[in-house]
Design a protein around this motif. Sequence first.
Motif, PDB file in Angstrom:
ATOM      1  N   TRP A 262      80.491  76.162  12.716  1.00  0.00           N
ATOM      2  CA  TRP A 262      81.113  75.296  13.715  1.00  0.00           C
ATOM      3  C   TRP A 262      80.731  75.704  15.128  1.00  0.00           C
ATOM      4  N   GLU A 263      80.643  77.004  15.344  1.00  0.00           N
ATOM      5  CA  GLU A 263      80.308  77.533  16.670  1.00  0.00           C
ATOM      6  C   GLU A 263      78.881  78.069  16.664  1.00  0.00           C
ATOM      7  N   GLU A 283      86.955  74.653  11.423  1.00  0.00           N
ATOM      8  CA  GLU A 283      86.994  76.089  11.158  1.00  0.00           C
ATOM      9  C   GLU A 283      86.751  76.327   9.675  1.00  0.00           C
ATOM     10  N   LYS A 310      79.619  72.070  16.751  1.00  0.00           N
ATOM     11  CA  LYS A 310      80.234  71.563  17.976  1.00  0.00           C
ATOM     12  C   LYS A 310      79.195  71.333  19.069  1.00  0.00           C
ATOM     13  N   ASP A 311      78.277  72.273  19.236  1.00  0.00           N
ATOM     14  CA  ASP A 311      77.236  72.112  20.251  1.00  0.00           C
ATOM     15  C   ASP A 311      76.240  71.029  19.847  1.00  0.00           C
TER      16      ASP A 311
END
Length: 526
Positions: A262-263, A283, A310-311
Motif C-alpha cells: 500500500w505504501e 492495510e 497509494k502513490d
Amino acid sequence: MISESLVDLSRLQFAITALYHFLFVPLTLGLAFILAIMESVYVMTGKQIYQDMVKFWGKLFGINFALGVTTGLTMEFQFGTNWAYYSHYVGDIFGAPLAIEGLMAFFLESTFIGLFFFGWDRLTKVQHLAVTWLVAIGSNMSALWILIANGWMQNPVGAEFNYETMRMEMMSFSEVIFNPVAQVKFVHTVSAGYVTGSMFVLAISAFYMLKKRDLPFARRSFAIASSFGLASIFSVIILGDESGYEIGDVQKTKLAAIEAEWETQEPPAAFTLIGLPNQETQETDYAIKIPALLGLIATRSVTEEITGIKDLMVEHEERIRNGMTAYALLLKLKAGDVSATTRAEFEAVKEDLGYGLLLKKYTNDVVDATEEQIKQAAADTIPGVAPMFFTFRIMVGLGFLMLTLIGLSFYYSARHTAEKQKWLLRALIVCLPAPWIASEMGWFVAEFGRQPWSIGEILPTHLSVSTRSVTDLYMSIGAFIGFYSLLLVAEMYLMIRFARLGPSSLHTGRYHFEQPNNHTTTHAPA
C-alpha cells in the motif's frame, strides 16, 4: 456507456473458456517432450520397452490433445463474438501472431500427430523419432505465438495509435516478437507444462508401483519423468523470478497488488510472506515480512524503492487528467483541425489517452468529467488486491511442493529405491492436481492483475466488448459450462480407463508380474 453487467459477463465467459482450455494445454506441452525423450532412448537402445512407453503415454497424450484443440478453437472465436471493438482496435497487431500460430505451429503439430499415431509401421525408427520431435516442437511453437500475443496485451510495444484510423497500428514486428514480457512468459509457461507432464507420468507410475504391476515399465517411466521434471521445476522457479523482475519493470501496479504494497517502500523493500490485505483500509493485517527479498526479486537491487498502491493511484490520477487533454485534442483532430500545433500537442500526451478512456465507464463526456469521476477511474486502476495476493502465494507454494516431490523422486529413482518409498508414491498420486492448480492460479494472476485493461494502459476492458444482450451471454455461458464439463468428464473417464488398463494392454501380460527377489519379468501365460 456500456453496462457493467455486459462487461462482467463477457469477462466471465472468456475466463471460463480459457481456464477450461488450459486444463489440457500444460499436459500437451509436457507429454510431447517426454514422448520425444522416451523415443530417443528407444532408437538409441533398440529396447522394446521404450517403444511401448512411447505408445502407452502417447495414447494418453492423444486423448488430451484432441480435447485441447476443441476447447482452444472456441476461445479464439470469442474475439469476434464477444470482443468486437477489441478486435477492431488492435486486430492488426494481436491477430498477426495468432495467424502465424495457426499457419505454422498448429498445422505442423496437427499434421505430424497423425504420423505419430499411424506411422509406426510405415516409417523407419529415425523417421518416426523425427515426427515425434516435430510434434513436440510444434506444440511449443504454438505456445510461443499465443504467448507473444498475450505478452503484447500485458506490455504493448512496437505499436502506435493512429488518430486517422482510430486504431493501434504495428510499427515494429520485431519488438512485438522480442517483447521481454512475452519471452519470459513463454519459457515460464512451457516449463510449467513440462512439470505437469512429469507429475502426470510420475503419479501414474507411482500407482503401478504401489499395485506391484508393470514394474519394469513404471520404473523407467518414473526415472525419465523425475529427471525431466527436476530440470523443468528449476526452470519454472528461475523464470518465475525473472517474470517478477519484468513485472516490477513494466507492470508496477500488478506487482504492488500481488504484494499488497500500500505504501511506497524505502529500499531494500521487504517481501510480505503472508497477511490479510484489506482494500478498504489499505492495510495488510498480521503481515509477516522477509527483509529485502522483494527488492531483490523486483529490482535486482537493494537500492531501489517499490512504489506502493497509494502513490500509484496519485500517478494514475495525473495520467487520467492528461488523458482528458489527449481526448480533447483527438476530438479537434477528428473535427478537421490537423494543424502542426494540434498534432504536436496530441503527440505529447497521446500515451495517456487510454487513461482518459477509463472515464468512459462513468461519462460519455470525457473532457468535462467531474473530480469524483476522475477519482473513481483512478481507483479502478488497482485490481482486487486480496485475490491477487493469495492466488500468487498458492501458486508459489505449490511450486515448492512440487520441487520437493520431484526432487525426492529423482533422488530415490537414482538409488533404485523409489518403489520402496510408499509415502512418496502416495504423495505423488494425491498431489497430481497440483500443477494444474498452480497453472490456473498463474493465469489468474496474469490476467486479473491486468485489469482494468484489455491492452495495458491503452484500451480499457469496458470499451472492448461487443454489443450483445445479457440474455445471450447467460445462454452461451450455460452452454459452454455444460459442453466443456462433458468434455472434461469424457477426458477423465478415458484417461482413468486407459491408465487402469496399463501398458500390459499393449502386449498381453508383458510387464504384469514381477518375481519377488529380483528385477526380471515373468510373462503371464497366453
